[in-house]
Write an enzyme that holds these catalytic residues in place. Sequence first.
Site, short mmCIF file in Angstrom:
data_model
loop_
_atom_site.label_atom_id
_atom_site.label_comp_id
_atom_site.label_asym_id
_atom_site.label_seq_id
_atom_site.Cartn_x
_atom_site.Cartn_y
_atom_site.Cartn_z
N HIS A 82 62.50 19.93 46.49
CA HIS A 82 62.66 21.15 47.31
C HIS A 82 62.81 22.41 46.44
O HIS A 82 62.42 23.51 46.86
CB HIS A 82 63.81 21.01 48.32
CG HIS A 82 65.15 20.72 47.76
ND1 HIS A 82 65.65 19.44 47.59
CD2 HIS A 82 66.13 21.56 47.35
CE1 HIS A 82 66.86 19.52 47.10
NE2 HIS A 82 67.17 20.76 46.94
N CYS A 168 55.66 20.63 79.52
CA CYS A 168 56.36 19.97 80.64
C CYS A 168 55.82 20.47 81.98
O CYS A 168 56.34 20.12 83.03
CB CYS A 168 57.85 20.28 80.55
SG CYS A 168 58.12 22.06 80.45
C1 PCO Z 1 51.91 22.49 73.88
C2 PCO Z 1 51.12 23.78 73.78
C3 PCO Z 1 50.59 23.94 72.37
C4 PCO Z 1 49.91 23.68 74.74
O1 PCO Z 1 49.19 24.87 74.70
C5 PCO Z 1 51.98 24.99 74.17
O2 PCO Z 1 52.42 24.81 75.51
C6 PCO Z 1 53.18 25.15 73.27
O3 PCO Z 1 53.08 25.70 72.19
N1 PCO Z 1 54.32 24.61 73.73
C7 PCO Z 1 55.52 24.62 72.92
C8 PCO Z 1 56.70 24.60 73.81
C9 PCO Z 1 56.71 23.38 74.71
O4 PCO Z 1 55.76 23.13 75.41
N2 PCO Z 1 57.84 22.63 74.63
C10 PCO Z 1 58.11 21.39 75.24
C11 PCO Z 1 58.37 21.18 76.54
S1 PCO Z 1 58.09 22.36 77.71
#
Ligand code: PCO
Length: 202
Positions: A82, A168
């Site tokens: 690191h 989600c």
């Molecule tokens: C997953 C993606 C890349 C699809 O375009 C986008 O939604 C994103 O950066 N999500 C990050 C946050 C998330 O979703 N968290 C988990 C539970 S809600």
Amino acid sequence: MPDSKQRRPHILLGVTGSVAAIKLPLLCQQLGEIGDLKVITTNAAQHFMTMSAPVPKVEGMEFLNDEDEWHSWQRVGDEVLHIELRRWADIFIIAPLSANSLAKLANGLADNLLTCVARAWDHQAANMLVAPAMNTCMWSGPFTAAHLTTLYDMGMAILPPISKRLACGDTGVGAMAEPASIAEAARALLQLKGGKQLGQQR
Ligand SMILES: CC(C)(CO)[C@@H](O)C(=O)NCCC(=O)N/C=C\S
């Protein structure tokens, strides 16, 4: 006369356990166009590696994880990974930065390779950029603002999440900034810092 020793910028990319880690292939491709890339994945991030497209083999790109820290150090006198990574990097990007790793950084935890590099980072250099990504309920929770303020006060650049349909099914702020935006911010940071000839040993 440009310095014949000029080299490509050294970009250290930390990847933590947000589902946005599935964007790693695109992010590596974009950052690989800017400089040499070393990628540190946390154990949680590796869970998402399996479900993303294979990372393109980019010239000068290396993947590292906690195992590499322990394999490379056997006795006093051996290199400490690191610290070597801290010396190597011109900039340190953490994308995505999960809610959990945000909390670790804001409180100085150093329990894996990625947080050990962050804990040893020279924040005076102002060459660290984080791109948080988390569920919108986490993003709007009380810890986020407190933790981000701590990082901001330390001199870190923060690329905020965007509003999108999340993993989600919710739609709201929490999606990681687009890889192109992260690459653009990396270029800007390197320009800011890069005024001095890259290639000088710090
Ligand atoms: C997953 C993606 C890349 C699809 O375009 C986008 O939604 C994103 O950066 N999500 C990050 C946050 C998330 O979703 N968290 C988990 C539970 S809600």
